[in-house]
Design a protein around this motif. Sequence first.
Motif, mmCIF file in Angstrom:
data_model
loop_
_atom_site.group_PDB
_atom_site.id
_atom_site.type_symbol
_atom_site.label_atom_id
_atom_site.label_comp_id
_atom_site.label_asym_id
_atom_site.label_seq_id
_atom_site.Cartn_x
_atom_site.Cartn_y
_atom_site.Cartn_z
ATOM 1 N N MET A 49 0.687 -1.339 0.059
ATOM 2 C CA MET A 49 0.060 0.037 0.021
ATOM 3 C C MET A 49 0.974 1.307 0.046
ATOM 4 S SD MET A 49 -3.123 -1.134 2.688
ATOM 5 C CE MET A 49 -4.362 0.058 2.075
ATOM 6 N N PRO A 50 0.616 2.135 -0.878
ATOM 7 C CA PRO A 50 1.318 3.398 -0.901
ATOM 8 C C PRO A 50 1.633 3.962 0.481
ATOM 9 C CG PRO A 50 -0.117 3.124 -2.951
ATOM 10 C CD PRO A 50 -0.499 2.265 -1.971
ATOM 11 N N CYS A 51 2.764 4.535 0.633
ATOM 12 C CA CYS A 51 2.900 5.502 1.816
ATOM 13 C C CYS A 51 2.423 7.040 1.780
ATOM 14 C CB CYS A 51 4.664 5.474 2.121
ATOM 15 S SG CYS A 51 5.478 6.434 0.698
ATOM 16 N N VAL A 52 2.445 7.827 2.554
ATOM 17 C CA VAL A 52 2.068 9.332 2.714
ATOM 18 C C VAL A 52 3.210 9.919 2.962
ATOM 19 C CG1 VAL A 52 0.440 10.684 3.541
ATOM 20 C CG2 VAL A 52 -0.590 8.109 3.058
ATOM 21 N N ASN A 53 3.407 11.080 1.947
ATOM 22 C CA ASN A 53 4.571 12.003 2.367
ATOM 23 C C ASN A 53 4.227 13.245 1.672
ATOM 24 O OD1 ASN A 53 5.202 11.944 -0.335
ATOM 25 N ND2 ASN A 53 6.186 9.675 -0.049
ATOM 26 N N GLY A 59 8.085 0.500 -5.730
ATOM 27 C CA GLY A 59 6.661 1.048 -5.941
ATOM 28 C C GLY A 59 6.078 0.801 -7.310
ATOM 29 N N PHE A 60 5.239 1.539 -7.865
ATOM 30 C CA PHE A 60 4.441 1.474 -9.010
ATOM 31 C C PHE A 60 4.677 2.638 -9.878
ATOM 32 C CE2 PHE A 60 1.214 0.110 -5.495
ATOM 33 C CZ PHE A 60 1.810 -1.138 -5.582
ATOM 34 N N ILE A 61 4.696 2.419 -11.403
ATOM 35 C CA ILE A 61 4.937 3.543 -12.109
ATOM 36 C C ILE A 61 3.701 3.237 -13.353
ATOM 37 C CG2 ILE A 61 7.323 3.392 -12.108
ATOM 38 C CD1 ILE A 61 7.610 2.093 -14.409
ATOM 39 N N ALA A 62 3.700 4.447 -13.973
ATOM 40 C CA ALA A 62 2.330 4.535 -14.898
ATOM 41 C C ALA A 62 2.669 3.680 -15.776
ATOM 42 C CB ALA A 62 2.451 6.028 -15.485
ATOM 43 N N TYR A 100 6.716 12.761 -12.149
ATOM 44 C CA TYR A 100 5.279 12.319 -11.859
ATOM 45 C C TYR A 100 5.183 11.006 -12.270
ATOM 46 C CZ TYR A 100 3.410 16.940 -11.125
ATOM 47 O OH TYR A 100 3.035 18.228 -10.646
ATOM 48 N N GLY A 101 4.222 10.380 -11.951
ATOM 49 C CA GLY A 101 4.121 9.067 -12.314
ATOM 50 C C GLY A 101 4.632 7.874 -11.623
ATOM 51 N N TYR A 102 5.432 8.084 -10.526
ATOM 52 C CA TYR A 102 5.812 7.199 -9.823
ATOM 53 C C TYR A 102 5.167 7.036 -8.333
ATOM 54 C CZ TYR A 102 9.754 6.631 -12.977
ATOM 55 O OH TYR A 102 10.576 6.365 -14.026
ATOM 56 N N ILE A 103 4.607 5.970 -7.814
ATOM 57 C CA ILE A 103 3.930 6.024 -6.623
ATOM 58 C C ILE A 103 4.825 5.298 -5.855
ATOM 59 C CG2 ILE A 103 1.917 4.985 -5.486
ATOM 60 C CD1 ILE A 103 0.588 5.171 -8.128
ATOM 61 N N LYS A 104 5.220 5.766 -4.765
ATOM 62 C CA LYS A 104 6.385 5.086 -3.607
ATOM 63 C C LYS A 104 5.434 4.101 -2.898
ATOM 64 C CE LYS A 104 9.670 6.224 -0.172
ATOM 65 N NZ LYS A 104 10.280 7.389 0.380
ATOM 66 N N VAL A 105 5.966 3.028 -2.537
ATOM 67 C CA VAL A 105 5.411 2.333 -1.476
ATOM 68 C C VAL A 105 6.147 2.240 -0.262
ATOM 69 C CG1 VAL A 105 4.863 -0.228 -1.427
ATOM 70 C CG2 VAL A 105 4.285 0.809 -3.271
ATOM 71 N N ALA A 106 7.533 1.805 -0.382
ATOM 72 C CA ALA A 106 8.632 1.790 0.697
ATOM 73 C C ALA A 106 9.769 2.027 0.436
ATOM 74 C CB ALA A 106 8.488 0.403 1.273
ATOM 75 N N HIS A 107 10.924 2.265 1.363
ATOM 76 C CA HIS A 107 12.353 2.503 1.022
ATOM 77 C C HIS A 107 13.229 1.817 2.012
ATOM 78 C CE1 HIS A 107 11.724 6.010 3.705
ATOM 79 N NE2 HIS A 107 12.751 5.378 4.325
ATOM 80 N N GLY A 108 14.205 1.640 1.595
ATOM 81 C CA GLY A 108 15.435 0.941 2.618
ATOM 82 C C GLY A 108 16.664 1.267 2.133
ATOM 83 N N ARG A 109 17.753 0.530 2.892
ATOM 84 C CA ARG A 109 19.106 0.529 2.480
ATOM 85 C C ARG A 109 19.278 -0.053 1.124
ATOM 86 N NH1 ARG A 109 20.977 -2.457 7.912
ATOM 87 N NH2 ARG A 109 19.133 -3.376 7.002
#
Length: 255
Positions: free
Chosen positions: A28-32, A184-187, A217-226
């Motif tokens: 599920m996408p994060c909020v930022n 994440g997801f892209i268009a 635009y067009g990139y939906i971030k889900v998570a990040h890490g090392r």
Amino acid sequence: MKEYFYNYQAITRFSKPVDRHYFLLRCMPCVNACQQTGKRELFIHPGGSVIYGADAWKNPIQYGCRMEEHDSFVFVSSGEIRLSPYRIAEDDFTDMFRVSSRLTALSVPMKQLLAGTEAGYPLERAVLLARNIHDYMHYASGKTGPETSAAEAFELREGVCQDYAHILIALCRASGIAARYVNGFIAGIGATHAWVEVLDNGCWWGIDPTHNCRIEYGYIKVAHGRDAMDCPVNRGVFTGMATQQTDIRVIVEEI
């Protein structure tokens, strides 16, 4: 600001029934600051309760357990999201994003791509590094795996978006630039995608080395890490002697 609809579908089929299946999802996408969610839905089959929380990097996670026998596991994440130009203010920085990780160690041959990128602001230098990677690598699926390191992919000169991202992160960190892995997801229609965020002037900026572009635009971030090991979409354990195969389909459309 632009609005998008997204739909992530994953179906895992087991060769034999399994039980006591514990799962942890990041689907599920994060909020930022540049990403605001509207309606969000998560469907899971076999059904049951799901706990919503966050991991060590503050990524949203969804986890639970299926005790009964089942021969497939399905989850669908869908919803609407509003995107502003890709820029995320840093409010909780850690030096972990300046240090190489298991999959982002720099090899001696990789240093050749650092030539000509020594001067400038971190974002400018990272964009040049992404261009060098794009010119050097050849996109090819099936040549690398989830645990392939940046050095291994660089030696092959082939890989997928995860490998491009790991190589860029390794080069950035070797240059003193804080960088983190993003999935994440892209268009369009396809699968999940991986890219990189670099820290410059108090903000994280998105760069996609696979497509040789700075993200707007067009990139939906889900998570990040090392690296990719910190933020897989699906991780779990189960009881049973079974092999598994997962099919993934992602749709992202501008509304």
